[in-house]
Design an enzyme around this catalytic site. Structure first.
Site, mmCIF file in Angstrom:
data_model
loop_
_atom_site.group_PDB
_atom_site.id
_atom_site.type_symbol
_atom_site.label_atom_id
_atom_site.label_comp_id
_atom_site.label_asym_id
_atom_site.label_seq_id
_atom_site.Cartn_x
_atom_site.Cartn_y
_atom_site.Cartn_z
ATOM 1 N N CYS A 1 -37.553 -17.092 15.792
ATOM 2 C CA CYS A 1 -38.585 -16.770 16.785
ATOM 3 C C CYS A 1 -39.476 -17.979 16.950
ATOM 4 C CB CYS A 1 -39.399 -15.575 16.302
ATOM 5 S SG CYS A 1 -40.751 -15.130 17.420
ATOM 6 N N HIS B 1 -35.337 -8.119 21.088
ATOM 7 C CA HIS B 1 -36.290 -8.992 20.382
ATOM 8 C C HIS B 1 -37.525 -9.231 21.259
ATOM 9 C CE1 HIS B 1 -37.153 -12.737 17.801
ATOM 10 N NE2 HIS B 1 -37.958 -12.891 18.846
ATOM 11 N N GLU B 2 -37.287 -9.499 22.548
ATOM 12 C CA GLU B 2 -38.415 -9.793 23.454
ATOM 13 C C GLU B 2 -39.246 -8.546 23.727
ATOM 14 O OE1 GLU B 2 -39.090 -12.835 23.723
ATOM 15 O OE2 GLU B 2 -37.149 -13.373 22.861
ATOM 16 N N HIS C 1 -41.707 -7.881 21.095
ATOM 17 C CA HIS C 1 -42.943 -8.675 21.202
ATOM 18 C C HIS C 1 -44.002 -7.962 22.043
ATOM 19 C CE1 HIS C 1 -42.232 -12.434 19.133
ATOM 20 N NE2 HIS C 1 -41.100 -12.664 19.772
HETATM 21 C C1 4LI Z 1 -29.905 -25.390 21.436
HETATM 22 C C2 4LI Z 1 -29.709 -25.453 22.809
HETATM 23 C C3 4LI Z 1 -27.870 -19.924 13.669
HETATM 24 C C4 4LI Z 1 -29.146 -19.699 13.144
HETATM 25 C C5 4LI Z 1 -27.378 -19.169 14.719
HETATM 26 C C6 4LI Z 1 -30.030 -24.175 20.796
HETATM 27 C C7 4LI Z 1 -29.621 -24.292 23.539
HETATM 28 C C8 4LI Z 1 -29.955 -18.697 13.706
HETATM 29 C C9 4LI Z 1 -28.184 -18.182 15.303
HETATM 30 C C10 4LI Z 1 -29.960 -22.990 21.502
HETATM 31 C C11 4LI Z 1 -29.469 -17.941 14.794
HETATM 32 C C12 4LI Z 1 -29.748 -23.076 22.892
HETATM 33 C C13 4LI Z 1 -31.168 -18.377 18.518
HETATM 34 C C14 4LI Z 1 -32.373 -16.434 18.231
HETATM 35 C C15 4LI Z 1 -30.930 -17.148 16.590
HETATM 36 C C16 4LI Z 1 -31.304 -18.453 13.158
HETATM 37 C C17 4LI Z 1 -34.683 -16.884 20.274
HETATM 38 C C18 4LI Z 1 -29.690 -21.652 19.451
HETATM 39 C C19 4LI Z 1 -31.401 -21.065 21.089
HETATM 40 C C20 4LI Z 1 -29.634 -20.249 18.970
HETATM 41 C C21 4LI Z 1 -31.382 -19.648 20.647
HETATM 42 C C22 4LI Z 1 -34.519 -14.364 20.427
HETATM 43 C C23 4LI Z 1 -33.304 -14.169 18.184
HETATM 44 C C24 4LI Z 1 -33.800 -15.658 20.083
HETATM 45 C C25 4LI Z 1 -27.619 -17.391 16.440
HETATM 46 C C26 4LI Z 1 -32.612 -17.825 11.181
HETATM 47 C C27 4LI Z 1 -36.113 -18.579 19.338
HETATM 48 N N1 4LI Z 1 -32.082 -17.503 18.990
HETATM 49 N N2 4LI Z 1 -30.614 -18.230 17.336
HETATM 50 N N3 4LI Z 1 -31.829 -16.237 17.022
HETATM 51 N N4 4LI Z 1 -30.111 -21.720 20.855
HETATM 52 N N5 4LI Z 1 -30.825 -19.481 19.296
HETATM 53 N N6 4LI Z 1 -33.247 -15.514 18.735
HETATM 54 N N7 4LI Z 1 -30.322 -16.957 15.367
HETATM 55 N N8 4LI Z 1 -31.367 -18.047 11.870
HETATM 56 N N9 4LI Z 1 -35.299 -17.418 19.209
HETATM 57 O O1 4LI Z 1 -32.273 -18.534 13.854
HETATM 58 O O2 4LI Z 1 -34.803 -17.352 21.387
HETATM 59 S S1 4LI Z 1 -33.468 -13.143 19.657
HETATM 60 CL CL1 4LI Z 1 -29.635 -21.646 23.845
HETATM 61 NI NI NI Z 2 -39.704 -14.080 19.189
#
Ligand code: 4LI
Ligand code: NI
Length: 185
Positions: free
Chosen positions: A112, A155-156, A159
């Site tokens: 997050c 998730h959103e 929030h």
């Molecule tokens: C770079 C360019 C590994 C670790 C894999 C990155 C473009 C985690 C996952 C991204 C994890 C993009 C994401 C979310 C997770 C981890 C969110 C990378 C961005 C993967 C988004 C809201 C939870 C969303 C899948 C602790 C900021 N996003 N990864 N979770 N990506 N991203 N969430 N999990 N482990 N968070 O975080 O936007 S729902 Cl698109």
């Molecule tokens: Ni969040």
């Protein structure tokens, strides 16, 4: 433009508040916010722009995360390389009107933009949801989502109700899940 400076972090009370429903038409300020939130997601997913402005990548950003306690969130879930996004919209007053019994969680857990630490564990959510929301023009949408886009929207929406992803983690058994639940890679 929104940068990490504009995003509030855990400990700030706005993240724990119930956000206010929006009324239509949105104000110019609310329309600008919707634009800025989606622009942040686009920028954060562009490696060059993200590096330049030190943005952490995200697929969702909710208004309370920029200290605006309003029921609005932008979601941008990229599709396969060179293809259209799996889901892209700013959702206003979203409500999950029905959902699968089957749960699902991201295999690597969730992150997050408002949480500057790793909180390991499965965040079990609904695998499939029917979502009712309004777009920024006030048009009502009713859509079905599954897997990753469904997880991101939940998730959103959390929030907007003062809930953070780690509220769902069983910290004693962080990676224990029901056999029936789906693990999303
Ligand atoms: C770079 C360019 C590994 C670790 C894999 C990155 C473009 C985690 C996952 C991204 C994890 C993009 C994401 C979310 C997770 C981890 C969110 C990378 C961005 C993967 C988004 C809201 C939870 C969303 C899948 C602790 C900021 N996003 N990864 N979770 N990506 N991203 N969430 N999990 N482990 N968070 O975080 O936007 S729902 Cl698109
Ligand atoms: Ni969040």
């Amino acid at each position: 433009m929104i940068t990490m400076k504009n995003i509030i972090r855990e400990g700030n009370d706005t993240l724990r508040a119930e956000a206010k429903k929006a009324t239509f038409p949105l104000t110019d300020e609310q329309l600008q916010l919707a634009h800025d939130m989606m622009e942040f997601l686009e920028n954060s997913q562009d490696p060059k722009i993200a590096e330049k402005y030190h943005l952490r990548a995200g697929v969702g950003l909710a208004a309370p995360q920029v200290d605006v306690s309003l029921q609005m969130a932008s979601v941008l879930v990229p599709g396969p390389e060179g293809e259209a996004p799996l889901f892209k919209d700013t959702i206003v007053n979203p409500v999950i009107i029905s959902h699968s019994v089957q749960g699902a969680a991201l295999s690597e857990g969730e992150g997050c933009l408002s949480v500057d630490r790793d909180v390991p564990g499965y965040v079990v959510r609904h695998d499939r949801i029917t979502l009712r929301y309004y777009d920024i023009d006030g048009n009502q949408h009713k859509i079905r989502l599954k897997n990753y886009p469904a997880i991101v929207c939940q998730h959103e929406i959390d929030h907007l109700h003062g809930i953070l992803f780690y509220d769902h983690i069983d910290h004693e058994h962080p990676f224990t899940m029901e056999n029936e639940d789906l693990v999303i890679e």
